[in-house]
Design a protein around this motif. Structure first.
Motif: not given
Length: 74
Positions: A68-74
């Motif tokens: 849902a939040i693509p930038d969560l792990w970067q």
């Protein structure tokens, strides 16, 4: 949620789970349940969740949040 009128069943062993097996599934190492009825065992567990179920729920939540939040792990 486990209710007083339900019993967990082991399809692998083709039998109902014993109270000690139920408590081990919920994370208790060696419960002393020799004089406790199944209904009382379920009452003592309350609204808890077994550890394998909790693990699956947490991993599912992490993967859903990651998609849902693509930038969560970067």
């Amino acid at each position: 949620r486990l209710c007083r009128n339900s019993r967990l069943y082991s399809f692998e062993d083709d039998r109902l789970l014993a109270p000690s097996e139920l408590y081990k599934m919920y994370g208790w190492k060696s419960p002393m349940l020799s004089d406790v009825s199944m209904a009382k065992c379920v009452d003592l567990l309350g609204d808890s969740m077994s550890l394998p179920t909790l693990g699956v729920a947490l991993v599912s939540l992490i993967f859903t949040a990651g998609r849902a939040i693509p930038d969560l792990w970067q």
